[in-house]
Structure formats: structure tokens, C-alpha cells
Design a protein around this motif. Structure first.
Motif, PDB file in Angstrom:
ATOM      1  N   ARG A   1       0.823  -1.211   0.000  1.00  0.00           N
ATOM      2  CA  ARG A   1       0.000   0.000   0.000  1.00  0.00           C
ATOM      3  C   ARG A   1       0.862   1.269   0.000  1.00  0.00           C
ATOM      4  NH1 ARG A   1      -5.306  -0.909   1.739  1.00  0.00           N
ATOM      5  NH2 ARG A   1      -5.388   1.201   2.610  1.00  0.00           N
ATOM      6  N   GLN A   2       2.175   1.110  -0.186  1.00  0.00           N
ATOM      7  CA  GLN A   2       3.095   2.248  -0.100  1.00  0.00           C
ATOM      8  C   GLN A   2       2.868   3.242  -1.249  1.00  0.00           C
ATOM      9  OE1 GLN A   2       3.855  -0.927  -0.065  1.00  0.00           O
ATOM     10  NE2 GLN A   2       4.907  -1.414   1.846  1.00  0.00           N
ATOM     11  N   ALA A   3       2.920   4.524  -0.930  1.00  0.00           N
ATOM     12  CA  ALA A   3       2.651   5.574  -1.912  1.00  0.00           C
ATOM     13  C   ALA A   3       3.681   5.599  -3.040  1.00  0.00           C
ATOM     14  CB  ALA A   3       2.611   6.930  -1.214  1.00  0.00           C
ATOM     15  N   TYR A   4       4.940   5.228  -2.744  1.00  0.00           N
ATOM     16  CA  TYR A   4       5.989   5.328  -3.761  1.00  0.00           C
ATOM     17  C   TYR A   4       5.796   4.335  -4.913  1.00  0.00           C
ATOM     18  CZ  TYR A   4       8.214   1.211  -1.576  1.00  0.00           C
ATOM     19  OH  TYR A   4       8.484  -0.033  -1.078  1.00  0.00           O
ATOM     20  N   LEU A   5       4.902   3.376  -4.738  1.00  0.00           N
ATOM     21  CA  LEU A   5       4.633   2.407  -5.803  1.00  0.00           C
ATOM     22  C   LEU A   5       3.669   2.965  -6.851  1.00  0.00           C
ATOM     23  CD1 LEU A   5       4.128  -0.779  -3.587  1.00  0.00           C
ATOM     24  CD2 LEU A   5       6.125  -0.276  -5.031  1.00  0.00           C
ATOM     25  N   GLY A   6       3.027   4.077  -6.512  1.00  0.00           N
ATOM     26  CA  GLY A   6       1.969   4.609  -7.360  1.00  0.00           C
ATOM     27  C   GLY A   6       2.393   4.999  -8.760  1.00  0.00           C
ATOM     28  N   ALA A   7       3.553   5.649  -8.890  1.00  0.00           N
ATOM     29  CA  ALA A   7       3.994   6.119 -10.211  1.00  0.00           C
ATOM     30  C   ALA A   7       4.216   4.956 -11.171  1.00  0.00           C
ATOM     31  CB  ALA A   7       5.280   6.933 -10.070  1.00  0.00           C
ATOM     32  N   GLY A   8       4.839   3.896 -10.681  1.00  0.00           N
ATOM     33  CA  GLY A   8       5.130   2.753 -11.531  1.00  0.00           C
ATOM     34  C   GLY A   8       3.889   1.957 -11.908  1.00  0.00           C
ATOM     35  N   THR A   9       2.982   1.768 -10.949  1.00  0.00           N
ATOM     36  CA  THR A   9       1.762   1.005 -11.257  1.00  0.00           C
ATOM     37  C   THR A   9       0.860   1.800 -12.201  1.00  0.00           C
ATOM     38  OG1 THR A   9       0.758   1.825  -9.201  1.00  0.00           O
ATOM     39  CG2 THR A   9       1.774  -0.368  -9.148  1.00  0.00           C
ATOM     40  N   LYS A  10       0.852   3.127 -12.052  1.00  0.00           N
ATOM     41  CA  LYS A  10       0.059   3.952 -12.971  1.00  0.00           C
ATOM     42  C   LYS A  10       0.625   3.875 -14.389  1.00  0.00           C
ATOM     43  CE  LYS A  10      -1.873   8.549 -13.678  1.00  0.00           C
ATOM     44  NZ  LYS A  10      -2.004   9.928 -13.162  1.00  0.00           N
ATOM     45  N   PHE A  11       1.961   3.901 -14.495  1.00  0.00           N
ATOM     46  CA  PHE A  11       2.608   3.777 -15.802  1.00  0.00           C
ATOM     47  C   PHE A  11       2.248   2.436 -16.442  1.00  0.00           C
ATOM     48  CE2 PHE A  11       6.097   2.124 -18.359  1.00  0.00           C
ATOM     49  CZ  PHE A  11       6.323   3.161 -19.249  1.00  0.00           C
TER      50      PHE A  11
ATOM     51  N   GLU B   1      -0.312   0.512 -15.801  1.00  0.00           N
ATOM     52  CA  GLU B   1      -1.748   0.446 -16.075  1.00  0.00           C
ATOM     53  C   GLU B   1      -2.110   1.153 -17.376  1.00  0.00           C
ATOM     54  OE1 GLU B   1      -5.912   2.261 -14.236  1.00  0.00           O
ATOM     55  OE2 GLU B   1      -4.062   2.345 -13.063  1.00  0.00           O
ATOM     56  N   SER B   2      -1.541   2.311 -17.605  1.00  0.00           N
ATOM     57  CA  SER B   2      -1.930   3.106 -18.771  1.00  0.00           C
ATOM     58  C   SER B   2      -1.103   2.778 -20.011  1.00  0.00           C
ATOM     59  CB  SER B   2      -1.829   4.591 -18.448  1.00  0.00           C
ATOM     60  OG  SER B   2      -0.513   4.921 -18.031  1.00  0.00           O
ATOM     61  N   LYS B   3       0.204   2.913 -19.918  1.00  0.00           N
ATOM     62  CA  LYS B   3       1.053   2.794 -21.103  1.00  0.00           C
ATOM     63  C   LYS B   3       1.135   1.366 -21.636  1.00  0.00           C
ATOM     64  CE  LYS B   3       1.924   7.138 -21.082  1.00  0.00           C
ATOM     65  NZ  LYS B   3       1.212   7.992 -22.077  1.00  0.00           N
ATOM     66  N   LEU B   4       1.196   0.382 -20.757  1.00  0.00           N
ATOM     67  CA  LEU B   4       1.317  -0.995 -21.230  1.00  0.00           C
ATOM     68  C   LEU B   4       0.026  -1.485 -21.882  1.00  0.00           C
ATOM     69  CD1 LEU B   4       3.516  -2.782 -18.547  1.00  0.00           C
ATOM     70  CD2 LEU B   4       4.174  -1.675 -20.682  1.00  0.00           C
TER      71      LEU B   4
ATOM     72  N   GLU C   1      -0.520  -6.808 -21.364  1.00  0.00           N
ATOM     73  CA  GLU C   1      -1.859  -6.787 -20.778  1.00  0.00           C
ATOM     74  C   GLU C   1      -1.843  -7.374 -19.370  1.00  0.00           C
ATOM     75  OE1 GLU C   1      -6.416  -8.414 -21.556  1.00  0.00           O
ATOM     76  OE2 GLU C   1      -4.855  -8.797 -23.037  1.00  0.00           O
ATOM     77  N   THR C   2      -1.115  -8.474 -19.170  1.00  0.00           N
ATOM     78  CA  THR C   2      -1.083  -9.119 -17.861  1.00  0.00           C
ATOM     79  C   THR C   2      -0.422  -8.219 -16.817  1.00  0.00           C
ATOM     80  OG1 THR C   2      -0.951 -11.291 -18.936  1.00  0.00           O
ATOM     81  CG2 THR C   2      -0.396 -11.202 -16.599  1.00  0.00           C
ATOM     82  N   ILE C   3       0.686  -7.578 -17.185  1.00  0.00           N
ATOM     83  CA  ILE C   3       1.357  -6.653 -16.258  1.00  0.00           C
ATOM     84  C   ILE C   3       0.438  -5.477 -15.940  1.00  0.00           C
ATOM     85  CG2 ILE C   3       3.306  -5.070 -15.959  1.00  0.00           C
ATOM     86  CD1 ILE C   3       4.935  -6.970 -17.782  1.00  0.00           C
ATOM     87  N   ALA C   4      -0.250  -4.970 -16.970  1.00  0.00           N
ATOM     88  CA  ALA C   4      -1.179  -3.857 -16.753  1.00  0.00           C
ATOM     89  C   ALA C   4      -2.322  -4.266 -15.831  1.00  0.00           C
ATOM     90  CB  ALA C   4      -1.730  -3.371 -18.093  1.00  0.00           C
ATOM     91  N   LEU C   5      -2.844  -5.476 -16.002  1.00  0.00           N
ATOM     92  CA  LEU C   5      -3.925  -5.957 -15.144  1.00  0.00           C
ATOM     93  C   LEU C   5      -3.442  -6.118 -13.702  1.00  0.00           C
ATOM     94  CD1 LEU C   5      -5.643  -8.603 -17.443  1.00  0.00           C
ATOM     95  CD2 LEU C   5      -6.510  -6.355 -16.810  1.00  0.00           C
ATOM     96  N   ALA C   6      -2.213  -6.601 -13.544  1.00  0.00           N
ATOM     97  CA  ALA C   6      -1.636  -6.712 -12.194  1.00  0.00           C
ATOM     98  C   ALA C   6      -1.553  -5.332 -11.553  1.00  0.00           C
ATOM     99  CB  ALA C   6      -0.252  -7.348 -12.271  1.00  0.00           C
ATOM    100  N   ALA C   7      -1.125  -4.327 -12.343  1.00  0.00           N
ATOM    101  CA  ALA C   7      -1.024  -2.958 -11.828  1.00  0.00           C
ATOM    102  C   ALA C   7      -2.394  -2.402 -11.463  1.00  0.00           C
ATOM    103  CB  ALA C   7      -0.355  -2.060 -12.877  1.00  0.00           C
ATOM    104  N   ILE C   8      -3.387  -2.696 -12.279  1.00  0.00           N
ATOM    105  CA  ILE C   8      -4.747  -2.230 -11.991  1.00  0.00           C
ATOM    106  C   ILE C   8      -5.234  -2.829 -10.674  1.00  0.00           C
ATOM    107  CG2 ILE C   8      -7.168  -2.482 -12.729  1.00  0.00           C
ATOM    108  CD1 ILE C   8      -6.045  -2.159 -15.632  1.00  0.00           C
ATOM    109  N   GLY C   9      -4.950  -4.115 -10.477  1.00  0.00           N
ATOM    110  CA  GLY C   9      -5.321  -4.755  -9.214  1.00  0.00           C
ATOM    111  C   GLY C   9      -4.605  -4.128  -8.035  1.00  0.00           C
TER     112      GLY C   9
END
Length: 342
Positions: A59-69, A71-74, A295-303
Motif C-alpha cells: 500500500r506504499q505511496a511510492y509504488l503509485g507512479a510505476g503502477t500507474k505507468f 496500467e496506462s502505457k502498457l 496486458e497481464t502486467i497492466a492488469l496486475a497494476a490495476i489490481g
């Protein structure tokens, strides 16, 4: 000044690494688990595993930038690569009635999903994402539609989760419903699965529960839906833009804007190129493999990014929405198969 700008870019890139790496690790774990539970598949497991980990340990905030990237770009890259996996020629194999069936299904699902969503109180953009995700190709379609209509990231994540959960339920039930009601008519069963299931992985997994012949033809129905992605994104974008109020007396010069997002245009260009000339087999195979991983990495990030507490708060309404849309899809597919004599 230039040195400061360079440092800022490097800092931004470094900020992406932790979240992107975590999403990739979750995706790899999901792919491995998917080999043990092929009925679910890596994509569905990725989003479920991401939800569990993102709402407990990570739940750490510093993970947000990478998971957002991720989710969207991939997801955007995944949409582009799909263009190398389909051709217009393959559509001819399902025949005129098959093509009419797909168009009727897509029109029905879009109108029903949008109308039901609005009646239940969901916003226009959430209803459009639900409509596109169910009518076209699940997460990839939502990933293409969301930025085109300026949808909120949180709303996009919730709709992708809902579409994947609905697709999983339908994937595990429709093959047996098809075999029960349609008997040995493999083309009809293929139309049922290829015309309703949300993602390519779900179509393959569901059809595999019947036989290899069903997998082949179900994919043809699915391919036509994927090709229609360009049309759907364009129409949805025009709808949202057409509803925006214009400032009175605005005199700002008109700025040219492409009618479609870059990744949708990229998909169309690659699809046309793939249809016009014979490309090396490894390009299509490699694009399919890379698109699946993106798609799988993006779905993991969305989760990982999904606020499960918020999702549960809206739970009953979301579940009612999913069940209503799934019911419309199933009834419409069986009705059109009968009417068209597929």
C-alpha cells in the motif's frame, strides 16, 4: 536549467521502477499460477492477485507512479500490438451471417450496457467503458477507450475489474450452456463464445472446454470484434466531445487533433499492413506474446491500484450491473444464433 530538467526526468523515470517491477513480478506469478489453473488464466489471476496484495502488503505511496505507468502505457502498447495478430481476410471465414451476428451483438451490448449503467446511476464515461469492454475485447478495449474519453483512472480500474470478473463467470458457464442448448453445432457454440466473452484469453479458455474446432472459429468471431475497436473508440470519443459545452464567444484558434488516439491508429495501421502483405510469422507470434505480457502486467497494476474498500462500498450496484449485462449478452447471443440460423 537544462541540467535541472535532465535530473527531473531521471528522477521521474526512477520513480516508475518500484511499482513497475512489482507489477511485473505479480504478472509472472500469475502466469505461473495460470498454468496450474488454466480455466482462470494468467490475466484473471493477475488482477485478483494484484487486488489482494495491493490492499494488504503493498500500500506504499511510492509504488503509485510505476503502477500507474504500467496500467496506462502498457495497455496502450497491448492495443497496438493486437494489430499484428489479426487480418481483415480472416473475417471472411465466418461468412455473412457470422458478420451480421457480430454487428448485432456489439450494437445490442453497447446500447444495453450503456442504458443499464445510466439507469443504475453510473456516470457516462463509466457506462461507455463497460459497454466497450463487454462489446469488444475486455481490458484492451477499456484501455483504449478510457484515455480517449478522459475517464478517471480509478473508474477505469473498477470497470476493468468488473468486466474481468464477469468474463470469468461467463467463461466457466457458457461452454456448458452452449453444449447443452446447441448440441454438436460447433459453429453456433463458437459464435456464442466468440461473440460474448470479453477477452481473447477467456475466449480461448472457454472454447477449449468444448474442442479445438470451437477454439478456431470462436477466435474468428472474436477477431471481428477486435477489428471493430477502432470504430467503437471513434464513436465513443465523438459522443463525449459532442456533449461538452462550448464557451460562449470563444475565439481561441482551432487546434487540429487526430480523430483517434495514437494507439488505436497504430492498431489500425498494423492491421491494414498485416492484411495487405504477408509478414514473417515470427512478427505475429512475437506481437501476440508481447501483447499478452503487456496486458497481464497492466492488469496486475490495476489490481494493485484498486481501492477494494471503495469497490465493496459500491458492490451491490456493481454486481447488479455485471449480472444484467451478462444476462443481456447471453440471451441476445442465443436469440441471434437462432434467428440467423448459424
Amino acid at each position: 536549467m537544462e541540467k535541472t530538467t535532465t535530473m527531473a526526468r531521471l528522477t521521474a523515470k526512477n520513480a516508475i521502477v518500484p511499482g513497475l517491477a512489482l507489477a511485473t513480478i505479480v504478472a509472472i506469478a500469475a502466469k505461473l499460477l495460470g498454468t496450474l489453473v488454466p480455466s482462470l488464466g494468467g490475466a484473471t489471476i493477475a488482477i485478483l492477485l494484484g487486488i489482494v496484495l495491493g490492499n494488504t502488503i503493498f500500500r506504499q505511496a511510492y509504488l503509485g507512479a510505476g503502477t500507474k505507468f504500467a496500467e496506462s502505457k502498457l495497455l496502450e502498447v497491448s492495443v497496438v500490438l493486437l494489430g499484428l495478430t489479426v487480418t481483415f481476410q480472416t473475417i471472411g471465414q465466418i461468412g455473412l451471417r457470422g458478420g451480421i451476428f457480430v454487428l448485432m451483438m456489439m450494437t445490442t451490448v453497447i446500447l444495453a450496457a450503456y442504458g443499464i449503467g445510466r439507469k443504475l446511476g453510473f456516470g457516462e464515461k463509466m457506462a461507455l467503458m463497460m459497454a466497450g469492454g463487454n462489446a469488444v475485447c475486455g481490458s484492451s478495449a477499456i484501455g483504449a477507450i478510457a484515455p480517449a474519453i478522459d475517464a478517471d483512472d480509478a473508474d477505469k480500474g473498477q470497470i476493468i475489474t468488473l468486466v474481468n470478473l464477469l468474463g470469468t463467470v461467463m467463461m466457466l458457464t457458457l461452454p456448458f450452456l452452449g453444449m447443452t442448448l446447441l448440441g454438436k453445432n460447433s459453429l453456433a457454440t463458437s459464435a456464442l463464445l466468440g461473440g460474448t466473452l470479453q477477452s481473447v484469453g477467456q475466449v480461448v479458455a472457454g472454447a477449449s472446454l468444448v474442442n479445438a474446432h470451437t477454439v478456431q472459429f470462436a477466435m474468428l468471431f472474436k477477431i471481428m470484434r477486435i477489428i471493430m475497436l477502432v470504430v467503437v473508440v471513434y464513436l465513443f470519443t465523438r459522443k463525449v466531445q459532442g456533449g461538452r459545452p462550448q464557451s460562449a464567444g470563444a475565439t481561441a484558434p482551432h487546434k487540429f487533433k487526430l480523430p483517434l488516439q495514437w494507439y488505436v491508429l497504430g492498431f489500425l495501421i498494423l492491421c491494414v499492413m498485416n492484411s495487405a502483405v504477408t509478414l514473417p510469422v515470427f512478427l505475429g507470434t512475437g506481437a501476440h506474446w508481447l501483447s499478452g505480457w503487456c496486458e497481464t502486467i497492466a492488469l496486475a497494476a490495476i489490481g494493485l491500484r484498486l481501492d477494494f474498500a471503495r469497490f465493496i462500498k459500491e458492490g451491490p450496484k456493481f454486481m447488479l450491473y455485471a449480472l444484467a449485462v451478462g444476462g443481456v449478452q447471453t440471451i441476445a447471443a442465443l436469440s441471434y444464433i437462432y434467428l440467423l440460423g448459424i
